[in-house]
Enzyme design. Structure first.
Site, PDB file in Angstrom:
ATOM      1  N   ASN A 179      65.551  63.903 -55.405  1.00 21.41           N
ATOM      2  CA  ASN A 179      65.382  65.313 -54.619  1.00 21.41           C
ATOM      3  C   ASN A 179      64.112  66.129 -55.341  1.00 21.41           C
ATOM      4  O   ASN A 179      64.061  65.771 -56.581  1.00 21.41           O
ATOM      5  CB  ASN A 179      66.724  65.923 -54.944  1.00 21.41           C
ATOM      6  CG  ASN A 179      66.867  66.143 -56.408  1.00 21.41           C
ATOM      7  OD1 ASN A 179      67.587  65.184 -57.105  1.00 21.41           O
ATOM      8  ND2 ASN A 179      66.744  67.279 -56.976  1.00 21.41           N
ATOM      9  N   ASP A 214      70.307  67.790 -51.767  1.00 19.90           N
ATOM     10  CA  ASP A 214      70.184  66.844 -52.714  1.00 19.90           C
ATOM     11  C   ASP A 214      70.183  65.362 -51.967  1.00 19.90           C
ATOM     12  O   ASP A 214      71.107  64.583 -52.592  1.00 19.90           O
ATOM     13  CB  ASP A 214      71.222  67.007 -53.897  1.00 19.90           C
ATOM     14  CG  ASP A 214      71.190  66.062 -54.883  1.00 19.90           C
ATOM     15  OD1 ASP A 214      69.799  65.893 -55.204  1.00 19.90           O
ATOM     16  OD2 ASP A 214      72.194  65.542 -55.438  1.00 19.90           O
ATOM     17  N   GLY A 265      66.753  63.747 -62.322  1.00 19.20           N
ATOM     18  CA  GLY A 265      66.120  64.732 -61.303  1.00 19.20           C
ATOM     19  C   GLY A 265      66.768  66.131 -61.218  1.00 19.20           C
ATOM     20  O   GLY A 265      66.302  66.957 -60.234  1.00 19.20           O
ATOM     21  N   GLU A 266      67.702  66.226 -61.953  1.00 15.50           N
ATOM     22  CA  GLU A 266      68.430  67.658 -61.719  1.00 15.50           C
ATOM     23  C   GLU A 266      68.028  68.217 -62.945  1.00 15.50           C
ATOM     24  O   GLU A 266      68.442  69.576 -63.116  1.00 15.50           O
ATOM     25  CB  GLU A 266      70.058  67.324 -62.075  1.00 15.50           C
ATOM     26  CG  GLU A 266      70.915  67.153 -60.625  1.00 15.50           C
ATOM     27  CD  GLU A 266      70.581  66.114 -59.647  1.00 15.50           C
ATOM     28  OE1 GLU A 266      70.368  64.906 -60.380  1.00 15.50           O
ATOM     29  OE2 GLU A 266      69.814  66.487 -58.516  1.00 15.50           O
ATOM     30  N   ARG A 282      73.095  50.159 -64.980  1.00 16.98           N
ATOM     31  CA  ARG A 282      73.195  49.232 -63.757  1.00 16.98           C
ATOM     32  C   ARG A 282      72.438  47.799 -64.011  1.00 16.98           C
ATOM     33  O   ARG A 282      72.447  47.319 -62.889  1.00 16.98           O
ATOM     34  CB  ARG A 282      72.249  50.142 -62.616  1.00 16.98           C
ATOM     35  CG  ARG A 282      73.181  51.510 -62.528  1.00 16.98           C
ATOM     36  CD  ARG A 282      72.907  52.206 -61.110  1.00 16.98           C
ATOM     37  NE  ARG A 282      73.662  53.110 -60.856  1.00 16.98           N
ATOM     38  CZ  ARG A 282      73.311  54.532 -60.823  1.00 16.98           C
ATOM     39  NH1 ARG A 282      72.070  55.092 -61.097  1.00 16.98           N
ATOM     40  NH2 ARG A 282      74.033  55.455 -60.676  1.00 16.98           N
ATOM     41  N   ASP A 342      68.550  62.721 -52.476  1.00 17.33           N
ATOM     42  CA  ASP A 342      67.779  61.787 -52.893  1.00 17.33           C
ATOM     43  C   ASP A 342      67.379  60.561 -51.998  1.00 17.33           C
ATOM     44  O   ASP A 342      68.224  60.062 -51.701  1.00 17.33           O
ATOM     45  CB  ASP A 342      68.413  61.068 -54.392  1.00 17.33           C
ATOM     46  CG  ASP A 342      68.578  62.275 -55.370  1.00 17.33           C
ATOM     47  OD1 ASP A 342      69.069  63.061 -55.007  1.00 17.33           O
ATOM     48  OD2 ASP A 342      68.494  61.998 -56.514  1.00 17.33           O
TER      49      ASP A 342
END
Ligand code: CA
Ligand code: CA
Length: 587
Positions: free
Chosen positions: A279, A321, A200-201, A134, A323
């Site tokens: 999350n 989820d 995060g997963e 990004r 986030d």
């Protein structure tokens, strides 16, 4: 290694044919004042407050239809896929990052490459949501970015040669980094590079870290999840949260997620850095009764020592989820220092940015199922029946009751940054209207394995559109206008003092709308879907606009039934730069 060798040769060749513009070191004042200086873009968000607002007015409502490409450059090779970057521009050089952890320096007058850096990625990286990046940060003579194998790489801005590399964490445990780093001033340590973690997963430890820009040396670390200890100058500092197990049961906080995968913004007025936490792990909320702080929250960090000055949780005990990573954008209104953030959960929040006090929250997508509203205390009023069911309550204990939830887990708004206009006093929010079937399953943590305990299928909720760019009045929550789009929006927004809003669509159109009423004034087909964020700046007296095109990101990978509807969009990788024809710009 043939490919890399070839690239090195190609870069050297480019150096000999291009006259490299003279680069002056970027100072911390240049970053802090980036929004006010129109001849460069040296921060993510066109200013550390993240407003994505330019005071430039040469391109306006009357002439924007005449924009033409000044040049375009391909990111080439076999490494197309999602291009979610925001370019930086300094002294006639543009810096962009691309898919597969690559970076380029480009001469903005000609579009010729000055150098290209290809990060050597190992086997077994675990990016959740495409091989995207990004954007970079720039300071001194260095440009710095994060990689899919969870490293930070600082390059010499003139040569593209590596100056330092630091490992954030073990990529085999699910860590990676794709957000643009944030550079902020401190009294104690000089300018610090602030970054987070992705993953995060995978049950990672979410955190924000401050490093010396010149060396990459870690100064402080601030975990987002209650119970974890922070560090300062190589020693333990303070624990996050009031006490262990205040809002988390048992040992789950140890793999509690709260990934800071979208990076942060910085407010010079308060000296605070705002980061969001993702999350909690796992997704199955029945395993972790409690608020699960600071997952799904915004936290304000003092960059001097990494302490948390305030936190605000958008979705306590998240089960969808949602986030809480979305960008916190500072703005002033009613004589107050405020900040706004549009959450995955479908609500647009206004906070007092000096102390995090809740001001208001408004739904910005329709048909929200999980909460009735956000109460006056700033907490959601849950609709209990619309939380995915507990697997333990099911017949065989293997699957809980399925619910249809709106928004889908990809959110009313995902990562793609909104813009705030100081002229119209409106926020321009790239949103999506969709839902999902979601259910819970039992799960246990295993290093490097998805830690969800949930299954899902995303579905459209309207026949004619999912994407919706919305103009929102932050003081009333009123949606002043909406521009619908068939495919989900996945790119950032830019607004200008001349009353324009720029953004791109997955269908490939780069557009300018009238900021007051949403009327389309300009559209250009870039040849691949747009999931990047546009910039504008002034080059030798002319206003330029750039956007990187290249379809990809999370939607084609995770979009369920929606993914099928966008399966025919072509991948790409091209940076486009526009300006007005010379004659017209002079008028
Ligand atoms: Ca600037
Ligand atoms: Ca997530």
């Amino acid at each position: 290694m043939k490919g890399l060798k070839w690239l090195a040769t190609a870069s050297a060749f480019a150096l000999t044919v291009c006259a490299v513009p003279a680069l002056a070191d970027v100072k911390i004042e240049d970053i802090v004042n980036d929004a006010a200086t129109t001849n460069d873009v040296v921060s993510n968000g066109l200013g550390p407050q993240g407003q994505r607002y330019s005071t430039l007015e040469a391109i306006n409502k009357d002439n924007v239809a005449n924009l033409v490409p000044a040049w375009a450059m391909s990111l080439g090779g076999e490494k197309m896929r999602g291009q979610e970057t925001q370019p930086l521009v300094r002294d006639g050089v543009m810096y962009i990052t691309g898919s597969y952890s690559r970076m380029w320096a480009i001469d903005v007058k000609t579009g010729h490459e000055i150098w290209q850096y290809d990060h050597r990625l190992p086997e077994g990286i675990l990016p959740c949501c495409d091989v995207i990046n990004r954007g970079a940060a720039i300071y001194g003579d260095k440009v710095i970015f994060g990689t899919l194998d969870a490293k930070l790489v600082a390059l010499n801005a003139k040569t593209g040669k590596v100056v330092w590399t630091k490992e954030i964490d073990d990529f085999k445990a699910g860590y990676s980094y794709t957000a643009a780093p944030l550079i902020v001033p401190t009294k104690a340590h000089g300018p610090l590079l602030l970054t987070g973690v992705s993953g995060g997963e995978f049950g990672v430890v979410g955190r924000v870290e401050g490093r010396k820009v010149d060396t990459g040396e870690l100064v402080w670390s601030r975990p987002t999840i209650e119970g974890h200890m922070g560090t300062l100058n190589g020693k333990p500092s303070t624990m996050t949260g009031d006490k262990v197990n205040a809002t988390w049961p048992g040992d789950l906080w140890k793999t509690g997620g709260g990934a800071t995968w979208l990076g942060g913004t910085y407010d010079p007025d308060t000296g605070l850095a705002f980061f969001g936490a993702g999350n909690p792990g796992p997704w199955n909320s029945h395993m972790r009764p409690g608020d699960n702080k600071w997952s799904c929250a915004r936290i304000a960090i003092d960059p001097e020592d990494g302490s948390i000055k305030w936190g605000y949780q958008t979705t306590p005990n998240d089960g969808w989820d949602f986030d809480g990573v979305n960008e916190v954008v500072s703005f002033d209104a009613d004589g107050k220092k405020l900040a706004a953030t549009a959450d995955r959960n479908g609500f647009f929040y206004v906070l007092d940015r000096t102390n995090g006090a809740f001001q208001a929250a408004y739904p910005f997508v329709s048909k929200i199922t999980w909460a009735k509203e956000i109460g006056k205390d700033g907490r959601p009023v849950y609709v209990d029946d619309n939380r995915p069911g507990d697997p333990k309550a099911g017949k065989d204990g293997k699957k809980g009751a399925t619910v249809f939830a709106v928004p889908s887990f990809l959110g009313g708004k995902n990562w793609m940054p909104m813009a705030y206009s100081q002229q119209t006093k409106l926020f321009y929010v790239p949103s999506n209207e969709w839902g999902m079937d979601i259910w819970n399953e039992p799960v246990a943590y295993k290093k490097g394995a998805a830690y969800l305990g949930a299954g899902f299928t995303i579905k459209p909720i309207f026949d004619d559109h999912i994407g919706s760019l919305k103009a929102i009045d932050p003081l009333t929550g009123k949606i002043v206008w909406e521009a619908k789009n068939k495919a989900p929006l996945w790119g950032g927004v830019l607004t200008t003092a001349s009353g324009l809003v720029f953004y791109g669509t997955p269908e490939g159109e780069f557009k300018a709308l009238d900021a007051t009423n949403g009327k389309e004034l300009f559209s250009f087909n870039t040849g691949s879907g747009i999931v990047g964020s546009p910039i504008t700046w002034e080059q030798d007296g002319e206003q330029m606009v750039s956007i990187v095109s290249g379809w990809g990101g999370a939607v084609p990978l995770w979009g369920g039934e929606v993914a099928k509807t966008v399966a025919n969009l072509n991948q790409g990788g091209m940076v486009w730069t526009f300006k007005l024809p010379k004659k017209m710009a002079a008028n």
